[in-house]
Every structure is written in structure tokens, then in C-alpha cells.
Design a protein around this motif. Sequence first.
Motif, PDB file in Angstrom:
ATOM      1  N   ASP A  91      37.208  33.110  30.605  1.00 37.49           N
ATOM      2  CA  ASP A  91      37.794  31.957  29.932  1.00 37.49           C
ATOM      3  C   ASP A  91      38.382  30.962  30.920  1.00 37.49           C
ATOM      4  OD1 ASP A  91      39.813  33.674  30.706  1.00 37.49           O
ATOM      5  OD2 ASP A  91      41.161  33.002  29.120  1.00 37.49           O
ATOM      6  N   ALA A  92      38.446  31.332  32.193  1.00 43.88           N
ATOM      7  CA  ALA A  92      39.045  30.451  33.197  1.00 43.88           C
ATOM      8  C   ALA A  92      38.056  29.429  33.742  1.00 43.88           C
ATOM      9  CB  ALA A  92      39.610  31.275  34.351  1.00 43.88           C
ATOM     10  N   LEU A 130      41.109  40.642  27.208  1.00 48.19           N
ATOM     11  CA  LEU A 130      40.616  40.604  28.578  1.00 48.19           C
ATOM     12  C   LEU A 130      40.777  41.939  29.296  1.00 48.19           C
ATOM     13  CD1 LEU A 130      41.985  37.110  29.720  1.00 48.19           C
ATOM     14  CD2 LEU A 130      39.735  37.662  28.789  1.00 48.19           C
ATOM     15  N   TYR A 131      41.413  42.919  28.655  1.00 48.61           N
ATOM     16  CA  TYR A 131      41.658  44.214  29.285  1.00 48.61           C
ATOM     17  C   TYR A 131      40.792  45.301  28.646  1.00 48.61           C
ATOM     18  CZ  TYR A 131      45.661  42.128  31.607  1.00 48.61           C
ATOM     19  OH  TYR A 131      46.467  41.335  32.387  1.00 48.61           O
ATOM     20  N   VAL A 132      40.358  46.226  29.479  1.00 56.13           N
ATOM     21  CA  VAL A 132      39.540  47.337  29.003  1.00 56.13           C
ATOM     22  C   VAL A 132      40.390  48.354  28.256  1.00 56.13           C
ATOM     23  CG1 VAL A 132      38.069  49.257  29.718  1.00 56.13           C
ATOM     24  CG2 VAL A 132      37.875  47.050  30.871  1.00 56.13           C
ATOM     25  N   ASP A 133      41.571  48.643  28.763  1.00 51.01           N
ATOM     26  CA  ASP A 133      42.399  49.723  28.220  1.00 51.01           C
ATOM     27  C   ASP A 133      43.265  49.254  27.055  1.00 51.01           C
ATOM     28  OD1 ASP A 133      43.735  48.119  30.032  1.00 51.01           O
ATOM     29  OD2 ASP A 133      45.114  49.698  30.655  1.00 51.01           O
ATOM     30  N   LYS A 164      39.103  43.394  32.761  1.00 46.27           N
ATOM     31  CA  LYS A 164      37.642  43.383  32.719  1.00 46.27           C
ATOM     32  C   LYS A 164      37.066  42.563  33.876  1.00 46.27           C
ATOM     33  CE  LYS A 164      37.226  43.641  27.656  1.00 46.27           C
ATOM     34  NZ  LYS A 164      36.754  42.923  26.443  1.00 46.27           N
ATOM     35  N   THR A 165      35.874  42.926  34.302  1.00 44.37           N
ATOM     36  CA  THR A 165      35.134  42.112  35.264  1.00 44.37           C
ATOM     37  C   THR A 165      34.235  41.181  34.462  1.00 44.37           C
ATOM     38  OG1 THR A 165      35.139  43.914  36.873  1.00 44.37           O
ATOM     39  CG2 THR A 165      33.577  42.130  37.231  1.00 44.37           C
ATOM     40  N   LEU A 166      34.690  39.965  34.248  1.00 47.88           N
ATOM     41  CA  LEU A 166      33.977  39.009  33.407  1.00 47.88           C
ATOM     42  C   LEU A 166      32.950  38.238  34.217  1.00 47.88           C
ATOM     43  CD1 LEU A 166      37.091  37.650  31.480  1.00 47.88           C
ATOM     44  CD2 LEU A 166      35.462  39.384  30.684  1.00 47.88           C
ATOM     45  N   LEU A 167      31.927  37.748  33.519  1.00 52.02           N
ATOM     46  CA  LEU A 167      30.916  36.921  34.168  1.00 52.02           C
ATOM     47  C   LEU A 167      31.518  35.563  34.502  1.00 52.02           C
ATOM     48  CD1 LEU A 167      27.931  37.793  31.817  1.00 52.02           C
ATOM     49  CD2 LEU A 167      28.304  38.636  34.140  1.00 52.02           C
ATOM     50  N   SER A 168      31.119  35.012  35.631  1.00 54.85           N
ATOM     51  CA  SER A 168      31.658  33.724  36.071  1.00 54.85           C
ATOM     52  C   SER A 168      30.660  32.594  35.790  1.00 54.85           C
ATOM     53  CB  SER A 168      31.958  33.783  37.571  1.00 54.85           C
ATOM     54  OG  SER A 168      30.747  33.940  38.309  1.00 54.85           O
ATOM     55  N   GLY A 169      31.098  31.391  36.085  1.00 55.21           N
ATOM     56  CA  GLY A 169      30.223  30.240  35.885  1.00 55.21           C
ATOM     57  C   GLY A 169      28.963  30.292  36.732  1.00 55.21           C
ATOM     58  N   SER A 170      29.028  30.968  37.875  1.00 59.23           N
ATOM     59  CA  SER A 170      27.864  31.056  38.758  1.00 59.23           C
ATOM     60  C   SER A 170      26.799  32.005  38.226  1.00 59.23           C
ATOM     61  CB  SER A 170      28.305  31.506  40.153  1.00 59.23           C
ATOM     62  OG  SER A 170      28.866  32.811  40.104  1.00 59.23           O
ATOM     63  N   SER A 187      47.281  25.410  33.028  1.00 60.55           N
ATOM     64  CA  SER A 187      46.063  24.664  32.697  1.00 60.55           C
ATOM     65  C   SER A 187      46.380  23.520  31.743  1.00 60.55           C
ATOM     66  CB  SER A 187      45.029  25.593  32.049  1.00 60.55           C
ATOM     67  OG  SER A 187      43.906  24.850  31.607  1.00 60.55           O
ATOM     68  N   GLU A 188      45.662  22.415  31.906  1.00 57.12           N
ATOM     69  CA  GLU A 188      45.843  21.281  31.002  1.00 57.12           C
ATOM     70  C   GLU A 188      44.951  21.402  29.773  1.00 57.12           C
ATOM     71  OE1 GLU A 188      45.125  17.708  33.147  1.00 57.12           O
ATOM     72  OE2 GLU A 188      46.697  18.049  34.620  1.00 57.12           O
ATOM     73  N   TRP A 189      44.043  22.379  29.782  1.00 59.79           N
ATOM     74  CA  TRP A 189      43.036  22.467  28.730  1.00 59.79           C
ATOM     75  C   TRP A 189      43.219  23.707  27.868  1.00 59.79           C
ATOM     76  CZ3 TRP A 189      41.972  17.823  29.390  1.00 59.79           C
ATOM     77  CH2 TRP A 189      41.619  17.274  30.621  1.00 59.79           C
ATOM     78  N   HIS A 190      42.583  23.674  26.716  1.00 58.36           N
ATOM     79  CA  HIS A 190      42.445  24.850  25.878  1.00 58.36           C
ATOM     80  C   HIS A 190      41.173  25.556  26.347  1.00 58.36           C
ATOM     81  CE1 HIS A 190      45.545  23.748  22.845  1.00 58.36           C
ATOM     82  NE2 HIS A 190      45.293  22.538  23.324  1.00 58.36           N
ATOM     83  N   LEU A 191      41.339  26.663  27.052  1.00 61.28           N
ATOM     84  CA  LEU A 191      40.213  27.321  27.691  1.00 61.28           C
ATOM     85  C   LEU A 191      39.285  27.958  26.660  1.00 61.28           C
ATOM     86  CD1 LEU A 191      42.080  28.938  30.713  1.00 61.28           C
ATOM     87  CD2 LEU A 191      40.930  26.721  30.581  1.00 61.28           C
ATOM     88  N   VAL A 192      38.046  28.135  27.064  1.00 60.49           N
ATOM     89  CA  VAL A 192      37.016  28.676  26.175  1.00 60.49           C
ATOM     90  C   VAL A 192      36.401  29.919  26.813  1.00 60.49           C
ATOM     91  CG1 VAL A 192      34.877  28.195  24.931  1.00 60.49           C
ATOM     92  CG2 VAL A 192      36.505  26.332  25.371  1.00 60.49           C
ATOM     93  N   MET A 193      36.327  30.992  26.053  1.00 63.88           N
ATOM     94  CA  MET A 193      35.685  32.227  26.517  1.00 63.88           C
ATOM     95  C   MET A 193      34.379  32.413  25.758  1.00 63.88           C
ATOM     96  SD  MET A 193      37.137  36.134  26.508  1.00 63.88           S
ATOM     97  CE  MET A 193      36.200  37.458  27.272  1.00 63.88           C
ATOM     98  N   PRO A 194      33.233  32.164  26.403  1.00 65.98           N
ATOM     99  CA  PRO A 194      31.942  32.379  25.733  1.00 65.98           C
ATOM    100  C   PRO A 194      31.581  33.869  25.705  1.00 65.98           C
ATOM    101  CG  PRO A 194      31.787  30.724  27.492  1.00 65.98           C
ATOM    102  CD  PRO A 194      33.066  31.487  27.682  1.00 65.98           C
ATOM    103  N   ILE A 195      31.121  34.319  24.561  1.00 64.88           N
ATOM    104  CA  ILE A 195      30.660  35.694  24.402  1.00 64.88           C
ATOM    105  C   ILE A 195      29.287  35.665  23.743  1.00 64.88           C
ATOM    106  CG2 ILE A 195      31.074  37.918  23.282  1.00 64.88           C
ATOM    107  CD1 ILE A 195      34.009  37.407  23.488  1.00 64.88           C
ATOM    108  N   ILE A 196      28.345  36.388  24.331  1.00 63.18           N
ATOM    109  CA  ILE A 196      26.981  36.437  23.809  1.00 63.18           C
ATOM    110  C   ILE A 196      26.669  37.873  23.414  1.00 63.18           C
ATOM    111  CG2 ILE A 196      24.545  36.073  24.334  1.00 63.18           C
ATOM    112  CD1 ILE A 196      25.420  33.976  26.378  1.00 63.18           C
TER     113      ILE A 196
END
Length: 202
Positions: free
Chosen positions: A108-109, A156-159, A54-60, A86-95
Motif C-alpha cells: 500500500d506504500a 499487513l501482518y501474517v500473525d 508480510k513480504t508484499l509485492l512492490s511497484g517494480s 503521507s499526503e495521500w490515501h494509500l491504495v493496496m491492490p490485491i489480485i
Amino acid sequence: MFNISLFEPSLNGISFNIINVTYQPSSKQVRATSVHENDERLEVPEIKGSQDFKTLLSGSQIELVRKLKSDLDVYLLISKEQSLGSEWHLVMPIIRQRSSGKIYEFSDATFALQGSGGGLGNMKSLLYNLSSVEQKGFNITISPKLIGNDILEKFLYVDNELTLDFVLKNSVDLLTYRKGIFERIYSQYEELINFYNLEHCF
């Protein structure tokens, strides 16, 4: 493939006979499960050949949130295990917009509820923009969810066959999993929610 060498003495010295043995391991089908290994409800359907990322939205692109004119359901999908590298537990925001059902998925990155770097900074920016929408009179709910990395990665994948509803069904509320590192993650989440006056949104 490996070789076994046999030594045979002779009148002229030592001669060598080489035997080549080839080993071919049998293939196995691996079944992936979610947060709890023995819970059938959390089984992930086998998906082969997921390649279309997927083309996910970035922080910018966080500021587009404040342009939304709708009641919103916000899900913070938190990886149960630390991601590779990664040292963290990543978070994927979805609205999800309640009026249209349209979904906005962020990478989530680039989000986290730990540390003091860019991931946490993006999370603060997201909540700030959500508070701007809420101040316009729209209703917002925010739900932090714990999700197995296997499900999150496939999502994270479309298919594939994983829908948002499936992911949410197979997640665990962070509020009910406050132990170990997740107790600190929840404390950070609660602190930010209170800071941006969104405590009534969950």
C-alpha cells in the motif's frame, strides 16, 4: 516519577525535605473499530503481538500481472484516513485468481489514486498490465474499496486472524462513498479505467 520540595526555615538558613511520589497509570484495553464506530459488523477482533510483517509485492513487480493466465478479481483497498507521513490515501491492490484462489498482495506504500507521482504511476502501470490480461480473453473484475486504516494495518501482518474475506466484508464500495476527497479519488479511478478500456470490469 516527580518530586515535591518542602522548605523549612531554621536558625542556620533553609533546609530541604524531598518527598518522592511515584505515579503508575493503569493499563487499558483498547478496542479498534473500522470505518463506522457504532457498527458492530465492522468491529476488528483484538489481535495481540502482530509482529510478522508480510513480504508484499512492490511497484517494480507489477509486470508479473500480465503473466497470469486466469480470470481475476482485483480489489483496490483505499485507506479511509491519510497514513502517517503521507499526503495521500494509500491504495493496496490485491489480485485473486479465480481458478486457484491464489492471492497477490501489493504494498500500500507504492500505489495511489491522487497526485502525479510514483504512486499514481504505479497504479497506471497496474491497470495497463491488467488490460493486457483482459485482452487475452480472461475475465477481470475491479472493485475499489474503502477500508479503515486499523483493519488495513492489521492485514499487513501474517500473525493475525484477518483474512481477505473479512477485510472485504468490512469495507465500503468507493462508488457509495463519493464525498469530500473520495469524490476526486473516484473521478481519478474512473478516468484511468476508461483510458485503459477496463470500464466494463466493474
